[in-house]
Design a protein around this motif. Structure first.
Motif, PDB file in Angstrom:
ATOM      1  N   GLN A 218      -5.215   0.493   7.376  1.00 46.82           N
ATOM      2  CA  GLN A 218      -4.172   1.044   7.156  1.00 46.82           C
ATOM      3  C   GLN A 218      -3.290   0.162   7.814  1.00 46.82           C
TER       4      GLN A 218
ATOM      5  N   GLU B  17       4.520   8.219   5.855  1.00 50.42           N
ATOM      6  CA  GLU B  17       2.941   7.913   5.302  1.00 50.42           C
ATOM      7  C   GLU B  17       2.515   7.436   6.654  1.00 50.42           C
TER       8      GLU B  17
ATOM      9  N   THR C 121      12.857   8.642   4.920  1.00 51.78           N
ATOM     10  CA  THR C 121      11.528   7.957   4.748  1.00 51.78           C
ATOM     11  C   THR C 121      10.510   6.923   6.150  1.00 51.78           C
TER      12      THR C 121
ATOM     13  N   LYS D 144       9.876  12.111   5.877  1.00 53.69           N
ATOM     14  CA  LYS D 144       8.455  11.683   4.755  1.00 53.69           C
ATOM     15  C   LYS D 144       7.764  10.869   5.674  1.00 53.69           C
TER      16      LYS D 144
ATOM     17  N   GLN E 220       0.730  -1.332  -0.138  1.00 56.50           N
ATOM     18  CA  GLN E 220       0.347   0.399   0.209  1.00 56.50           C
ATOM     19  C   GLN E 220       1.130   1.254   0.298  1.00 56.50           C
ATOM     20  N   LYS E 221       0.269   2.404  -0.247  1.00 56.15           N
ATOM     21  CA  LYS E 221       1.162   3.771  -0.793  1.00 56.15           C
ATOM     22  C   LYS E 221       0.295   4.202   0.116  1.00 56.15           C
ATOM     23  N   LEU E 222       0.556   5.369   1.754  1.00 50.86           N
ATOM     24  CA  LEU E 222      -1.041   6.098   2.265  1.00 50.86           C
ATOM     25  C   LEU E 222      -0.753   7.369   1.669  1.00 50.86           C
ATOM     26  N   PRO E 223      -0.870   8.825   1.640  1.00 46.87           N
ATOM     27  CA  PRO E 223      -0.599   9.814   2.050  1.00 46.87           C
ATOM     28  C   PRO E 223       0.211  10.257   2.695  1.00 46.87           C
ATOM     29  N   GLU E 224       1.191  10.835   2.682  1.00 45.10           N
ATOM     30  CA  GLU E 224       1.984  11.583   3.388  1.00 45.10           C
ATOM     31  C   GLU E 224       2.279  12.745   4.173  1.00 45.10           C
ATOM     32  N   LYS E 225       2.831  12.902   5.330  1.00 49.96           N
ATOM     33  CA  LYS E 225       2.831  14.335   5.771  1.00 49.96           C
ATOM     34  C   LYS E 225       4.503  14.348   5.668  1.00 49.96           C
TER      35      LYS E 225
END
Length: 149
Positions: free
Chosen positions: A54, A47, A69, A45, A25-30
């Motif tokens: 998730q 996720e 990351t 960075k 999975q690729k989740l929203p990043e902050k």
């Protein structure tokens, strides 16, 4: 006769469902920030794993995670946490973090290891990064995740 006609379609559907669940999975990043006890601020960075689904998938099936990351797991409150490396081929380090942002543990986890890696204190957050990144970045127990996300 009709069953034979339906079987290939059902097989294709089940294969698609199984393969989709094995994909990373690729989740929203902050961009989050960790402040060391010396005052140095280190950006990362991350996720954001917020939902139960998730969090259950995490970094499973992820073959490469770049330095700088990570994945931040955000739980509803402080409790003792436990992670494992089921279906996770990449060695990771995990920081368990209290509700106030203080890192209470930094532990290493090995690929595919099903042994639970438990927090020693109640934690509201867990941050997974490539194994050894915390040490390279100069981050240790007692440093603080700045909770501005």
């Amino acid at each position: 006769m009709k069953l034979k006609a339906v079987f290939p379609a059902v097989l294709i559907f089940l294969t698609a469902v199984f393969c989709a669940s094995a994909e990373p999975q690729k989740l929203p990043e902050k961009t989050i920030t960790i402040q060391t006890r010396t005052g140095t601020k280190i950006p990362l960075k991350a996720e954001m794993a917020v939902t139960y689904k998730q969090q259950m998938k995490g970094y499973m099936e992820r073959k490469f995670i770049p330095d700088g990351t990570g994945m931040l797991f955000v739980f509803g409150g402080e409790t003792y946490q436990s992670f494992w490396m089921k279906n996770t081929p990449t060695p990771l380090s995990i920081a368990y973090i209290r509700a106030d942002g203080r890192i209470c543990d930094i532990l290493d986890m090995q690929p595919y290891d099903l042994t639970p890696v438990k927090s020693t204190e109640p934690a509201q957050y867990a941050l997974e990064v490539p194994q050894g990144w915390f040490k390279k970045a100069g981050i240790s127990r007692g440093d603080k995740l700045l909770l501005d996300f």
